[in-house]
Design an enzyme around this catalytic site. Structure first.
Site, short mmCIF file in Angstrom:
data_model
loop_
_atom_site.label_atom_id
_atom_site.label_comp_id
_atom_site.label_asym_id
_atom_site.label_seq_id
_atom_site.Cartn_x
_atom_site.Cartn_y
_atom_site.Cartn_z
CG ASP A 1 -1.71 1.23 1.43
OD1 ASP A 1 -1.67 2.11 0.54
OD2 ASP A 1 -2.40 1.34 2.47
CE LYS B 1 -1.72 7.05 -3.44
NZ LYS B 1 -2.30 6.16 -2.42
CD GLU C 1 -5.13 3.65 -2.50
OE1 GLU C 1 -6.04 4.40 -2.10
OE2 GLU C 1 -3.99 4.06 -2.77
CG ASP D 1 -9.31 5.07 1.91
OD1 ASP D 1 -8.91 5.63 2.94
OD2 ASP D 1 -8.54 4.55 1.07
#
Ligand code: AMP
Length: 621
Positions: free
Chosen positions: A9, A71, A148, A170
């Site tokens: 992850d 990211k 994800e 999330d």
């Protein structure tokens, strides 16, 4: 030994690496035993490369030598500076991946070459390509780029045998994503996804930071945000306070020597209630609900058509998040698997599927029943419509991973109330009589003060089913506790099959009420060290008299419970009413339902008052 495929992850704030061990996903800890690697890369003052915690630790002191949230830049044609060098985003990500690969290799005692890496569902081709490239730079063959939410869904259901629609909510530190995935015959398809790349726990921290800053300014006329050191300290203190408020109704924020005025050191010491904090963050959570609605609309689904709700990301530990989500979707949300780790676990599961290895359902130790106490529902809230009733206030909710420690605040109901009875129950019904009594004790000698004296009840439940219940008078610190040894008598944690069917059962159950047999009386010990008295558990529904506690305070929760009780009552009285009265009742009930659904507490109060007035008249008729 066959090549292990690791699951990674690669997160904005944190990253993790997982493998399958004995048929189970396992997130590999670092040297410090922490499975979480902060996604920070830096150069130390002597030019050494730092990845993870050391880089994060120097971030506020040396931002020019530290990179965070890389990211967000993946897939962009840009460069970032680290010291006097320039790097592409995938090179920085590669350093994080390299650290994770080394971690796995060290743990396994062999080199690791293959990986599955997760990305957000909304990542475009360029961003995915950059992630693959980062993997390659780190010496990894990237076998699959996995969404994800798909990873999270896989963790909860590795076999994917049934056609389920899973909503993955999330909420991390910096971003929010909601996705609806469909699992069918081994294929997981993302039906829709939505989100906000600028919304997350960091925003919660900032609101709390502002609250503390304002209060300090009011008291001392000093702005803690103006100085970068006190700013950084306060932000860290706010984040820590936020975490504590997830488990406790009040917390103290204390920072010594945070500022100076006229040569005198000033200390910060402030109490914050969860209620104050929740009122701040409601608008942010509402925003996530808007994204959720868009995601449902895009998938052409209604909330009812969602089979399962899964929580991912550290910020979903905030109780209000789960509560508002469950209210909106009218079904329980699954939080059994660590929300920080479940995406990495799902990536490892995908790796095992690719490698042809067997993976079982993820086993976690959870409490199969909610644990809480009996309390009084405020009976006279709605202008003369008095129907006080006892209800169950859950403190540790069903499905919470063990060990768990949670507390909630309650209030005394009478003036000069010198004692309260703490009746402990397990079960899921709001009506305490339908739950299973576990034990009771009295806390006596409370201060002689008006009604509303705060009593904080804390439940600590261990893996072995030992439940410690502590009641504490907030104002004086007077406290008493008991320890119940066999609170989870039916919970045989060594039985793997039982554990897995429990999880399955949890998935299947929605809000239906359960009946618990009340056959066993459980002995428990007083924990004040002086006595070892065995006390009988209270009978179901007994001791409906004083001394009691009232639930609260949590905005909306009490009102919602009241409103539902009122609707139930209205349903019954309506049947006996004349047709023209029935029409009135229907209209007023509808108003209550709409306000409930919209979480419009002011409107709900007015709607309940109006309905209560009519019921009052019908009751007398
Ligand atoms: P993630 O990006 O998924 O690692 O989530 C990190 C975010 O979760 C940060 O904003 C943390 O402050 C937040 N977080 C972690 N633990 C808790 C907790 N117990 N209660 C509330 N927020 C938390």
């Amino acid at each position: 030994m066959a090549d292990t495929i690791i699951g990674i992850d690669l997160g904005t704030t944190n990253s993790e690496v997982a493998i399958i061990r004995d048929g189970q996903p396992f997130v590999i800890p670092g040297e410090d035993d922490d499975p979480i690697l902060p996604s920070f890369v830096g150069l130390s003052d002597d030019g050494k490369l730092l990845v993870g915690k050391p880089a994060r630790n120097q971030w506020s002191l040396a931002p020019e030598r530290t990179i965070k949230s890389i990211k967000r830049k993946m897939g962009q044609d840009t460069k970032v500076s680290l010291g006097d060098k320039q790097f592409r985003p995938q090179e920085i990500s590669a350093m994080i991946l390299r650290a994770l690969r080394d971690r796995a290799a060290k743990f396994l005692g062999q080199d690791v070459k293959k990986a599955v890496i997760t990305v957000p569902a909304y990542f475009n081709d360029a961003q995915r390509q950059a992630t693959i490239e980062a993997g390659q730079l780190a010496g990894l063959e990237v076998l699959r780029i996995l969404n994800e939410p798909t990873a999270a869904a896989l963790t909860y259901d590795p076999k994917q045998t049934d056609g389920l629609r899973v909503l993955v909510y999330d909420l991390g530190g910096g971003t929010f994503d909601v996705s609806i995935v469909h699992t069918e015959g081994g294929v997981v398809e993302v039906l829709s996804s939505n989100g906000d790349t600028q919304l997350g726990g960091d925003d919660f921290d900032e609101l709390l930071f502002n609250l503390i800053r304002d209060r300090f300014k009011q008291e001392h006329d000093i702005d803690l945000g103006a100085n970068s050191t006190s700013h950084a300290r306060l932000l860290r203190a706010a984040e820590a306070a936020k975490r504590r408020l997830s488990d406790h109704p009040f917390t103290k924020v204390e920072e010594e020597f945070i500022a100076e005025k006229n040569g005198i050191a000033l200390h910060l010491s402030l109490e914050i209630s969860r209620l104050d904090y929740e009122n701040l963050i409601i608008p942010l959570i509402e925003k996530t609900m808007d994204c959720l609605q868009k995601s449902l609309d895009d998938a052409k689904l209604t909330a009812k058509q969602i089979d399962r709700v899964v929580l991912v990301g550290g910020s979903t530990r905030t109780p209000l998040v789960g509560q508002m989500l469950e209210d909106r979707l009218q079904r329980p949300a699954h939080r059994e698997i660590n929300p920080d780790l479940c995406v990495a676990m799902g990536a490892a599961v995908q790796g095992a599927i690719i490698g042809g290895d067997q993976v079982g359902a993820v086993l976690v130790d959870i409490t199969p029943h909610s644990m809480g106490i009996k309390c009084l529902t405020e009976g006279d809230l709605f202008g003369g419509f008095s129907d006080p009733s006892f209800r169950f206030a859950a403190i540790i909710h069903r499905g919470t991973p063990l060990p768990a420690s949670r507390s909630e605040a309650f209030r005394t109901v009478a003036h000069n109330q010198e004692k309260v009875e703490i009746d402990i129950y397990q079960g899921e019904s709001e009506d305490v009589r339908r739950n299973h009594p576990v034990g009771m004790f009295l806390i006596e000698g409370l201060a002689k003060v008006p009604a509303g004296n705060h009593i904080v009840v804390q439940l600590d439940l261990t893996l072995d089913g030992v439940l410690k219940v502590t009641a504490k008078e907030k104002a004086t610190g007077l406290s008493k506790h008991v320890t119940i040894d066999n609170a989870l008598a039916r919970f045989e944690r060594d039985d793997r099959d039982a554990a897995s069917s429990r999880l399955e059962e949890l998935w299947q159950q929605s809000f239906e009420e359960e009946d618990f047999d009340s056959d066993s009386e459980e002995d428990f010990e007083e924990g004040d060290g002086e006595q070892n008295t065995s006390i009988e558990a209270s009978e179901e529904g007994s001791s409906a008299s004083m001394p009691v506690l009232e639930a609260g305070p949590r905005e909306g929760q009490r009102e919602a419970v009241q409103a539902r009780a009122l609707l139930e009552k209205a349903e019954k009285l309506r049947e006996k009413a004349a047709p023209e009265d029935q029409k009135d009742v229907d209209r007023l009930m509808q108003n209550v339902r709409v306000s409930l659904e919209d979480r419009n507490w002011n409107g709900l109060h007015a709607a309940c008052n109006a309905l209560a007035d009519v019921l009052f008249y019908l009751e007398d008729a």
